[in-house]
Design an enzyme around this catalytic site. Structure first.
Site, PDB file in Angstrom:
ATOM      1  N   LYS A 109      16.372  15.363  23.019  1.00 11.69           N
ATOM      2  CA  LYS A 109      16.831  15.486  21.641  1.00 11.69           C
ATOM      3  C   LYS A 109      15.748  16.194  20.849  1.00 11.69           C
ATOM      4  O   LYS A 109      14.564  15.846  20.963  1.00 11.69           O
ATOM      5  CB  LYS A 109      17.075  14.083  21.062  1.00 11.69           C
ATOM      6  CG  LYS A 109      17.135  13.988  19.537  1.00 11.69           C
ATOM      7  CD  LYS A 109      18.527  14.119  18.996  1.00 11.69           C
ATOM      8  CE  LYS A 109      18.606  13.942  17.482  1.00 11.69           C
ATOM      9  NZ  LYS A 109      18.586  12.551  17.039  1.00 11.69           N
ATOM     10  N   ASP A 140      26.727   8.353  15.731  1.00  5.01           N
ATOM     11  CA  ASP A 140      25.469   7.977  15.066  1.00  5.01           C
ATOM     12  C   ASP A 140      25.416   6.467  14.810  1.00  5.01           C
ATOM     13  O   ASP A 140      24.755   6.011  13.875  1.00  5.01           O
ATOM     14  CB  ASP A 140      25.267   8.748  13.753  1.00  5.01           C
ATOM     15  CG  ASP A 140      23.816   9.178  13.547  1.00  5.01           C
ATOM     16  OD1 ASP A 140      22.952   8.806  14.375  1.00  5.01           O
ATOM     17  OD2 ASP A 140      23.543   9.885  12.555  1.00  5.01           O
TER      18      ASP A 140
END
Ligand SMILES: [Zn+2]
Length: 422
Positions: free
Chosen positions: A208, A337
């Site tokens: 990420k 999320d």
């Protein structure tokens, strides 16, 4: 074969050692064939060990144990490509990186992982608040059967420029640093390469990188590009050399375009995607991951004012960008999320997707076949012989009422039953 019904985490410990003696037949009113988009009626799914052995066979295996789910429709286990299992917005979250150890983060993730699995999500990608590699530890604990949870694809620490969105001490005083030797902070190509390698070394299964400024961090301005194209490209190439995919957090237009050009696999949030950016993404074939339930649910009043202002600005733009992604026919992945809102509410993203213009089938495809392609896991995402026996059930036709997915009644992961109607 055994059933995990009581204190799930405790029983899951035994599951790791349980033999799968007999085949299991799961019977339901039908199943969703996510490829054709049809509900096939009825559904008879034969499970042998951790895999699906047959779907609607002419003959059933002798001595099979039957799980009858009348009134239920089966779907493949759902996949969420953007969660933060060790994270939750609660009192004092801003300073946790310098108050918690990796063990604290890992322990906190345990109930979150269980809630996520029981909500029907059998695979998640944990995108980078993995201080102390707590997300890697969680993946191992689940795989070993120590705790119940989805299959986890951990990112370790997210890469960030100094003072950027994913620098764990942005907003704190000089000299206040997370306790770990090296998190994901990296400036310049050389440091980026080293940071990617460090995550890989310690068990990350995806990388990420935070390409732009974010909402829940104390830098600004909202969406500003933080990594250069050169740095993003170095990270993407290095991740790919290790056989890993790479996800970029990106809100602003320039950062989104740079991420696409750099060869990033999925662009997360993708809040300010202009027509130009959409055309570039379509040409390059990147996935995009909108988080619409998050926008609908995030209570700006509970955020510090500077962060609330960023969210108020980006939220409506992100919804427009999602609708533009549909218009341009982009590969829209499913990611929520979760952690910014409660774990286990992941399926509310389906309802939000449909509310903002998607079809139920397209939203379900995102969380199954599209995410399986993004994660590089062709062994899941469909109910099909030979694939992993990750199967869930809801009480009716989710193509007619997508909100049924918020009330998953049956969860099987790898042939183990974690939830079942009484
Ligand atoms: Zn996130």
């Amino acid at each position: 074969m055994r059933h995990v019904t009581g204190p799930v985490a405790a029983l899951a410990l035994i599951a790791a050692y349980a033999a799968h003696a007999e085949p299991v037949v799961v019977e339901a009113d039908g199943y969703l064939d996510v490829v054709t988009g049809r509900i096939v009626r009825p559904a008879v799914v034969v499970v042998d060990g951790e895999k699906i052995a047959a779907v609607n066979p002419t003959t059933r295996p002798a001595g099979a144990k039957v799980i009858a789910l009348p009134g239920q429709v089966l779907l493949p286990g759902l996949m969420d490509d953007h969660v933060h299992l060790n994270y939750i917005i609660a009192e004092g979250w801003e300073t946790e990186p310098v108050r918690f150890t990796g063990a604290d983060f890992a322990m906190r993730a345990i109930p979150h992982a269980e809630a996520t699995l029981l909500a029907g999500f059998t695979t998640v990608r944990d995108l980078g608040t993995g201080l102390g590699f707590s997300d890697v530890a969680l993946m191992k604990a689940i795989d070993r059967g120590w705790v119940a949870g989805p299959r986890v694809v951990p990112a370790g620490h997210a890469l960030s420029v100094t003072g950027g969105h994913c620098d764990q001490s942005t907003g704190l005083g000089p000299g206040v640093e997370p306790p770990e030797f090296m998190s994901g902070r990296a400036d310049g190509v050389d440091e980026v390469l080293k940071a990617v390698r460090y995550q890989v070394k310690h068990g990350a299964k995806v990388i990420k990188i935070c390409a732009t400024a974010g909402v829940l961090s104390f830098e600004g301005p909202a969406g500003a590009q933080q990594y250069s194209l050169e740095e993003l490209r170095a990270a993407a190439e290095e991740a790919h050399r290790h056989g890993l995919r790479i996800a970029a957090h990106a809100h602003g237009t320039e950062g989104i375009i740079a991420a696409s050009k750099a060869g990033i696999d999925s662009i997360e949030h993708n809040s300010m995607m202009s027509d130009e950016a959409a055309a570039i993404i379509r040409k390059n074939g990147n996935f995009v991951t909108p988080n619409l339930h998050l926008i609908d649910t995030l209570k700006e009043t509970e955020l510090p004012p500077a962060l609330a202002a960023k969210q108020a600005y980006l939220g409506p733009l992100a919804i427009e960008s999602f609708q533009r992604a549909l218009k341009y026919g982009l590969k829209v992945a499913f990611g929520t999320d979760a952690g910014v809102f409660p774990h286990g509410d992941n399926a509310k993203e389906f309802t939000a997707r449909v509310k903002h213009g998607d079809t139920p089938l397209n939203a379900i495809r995102s969380a199954t076949i599209v995410n399986a392609e993004l994660l590089g896991t062709p062994d899941r995402g469909r109910i099909e012989a030979g694939l992993l026996a990750d199967v869930i059930a809801v009480a009716g036709n989710p193509l007619e009422d997508v909100a049924l997915l918020e009330d998953v009644r049956f969860v099987m992961k790898g042939g183990e039953i974690y939830k079942q109607p009484r």
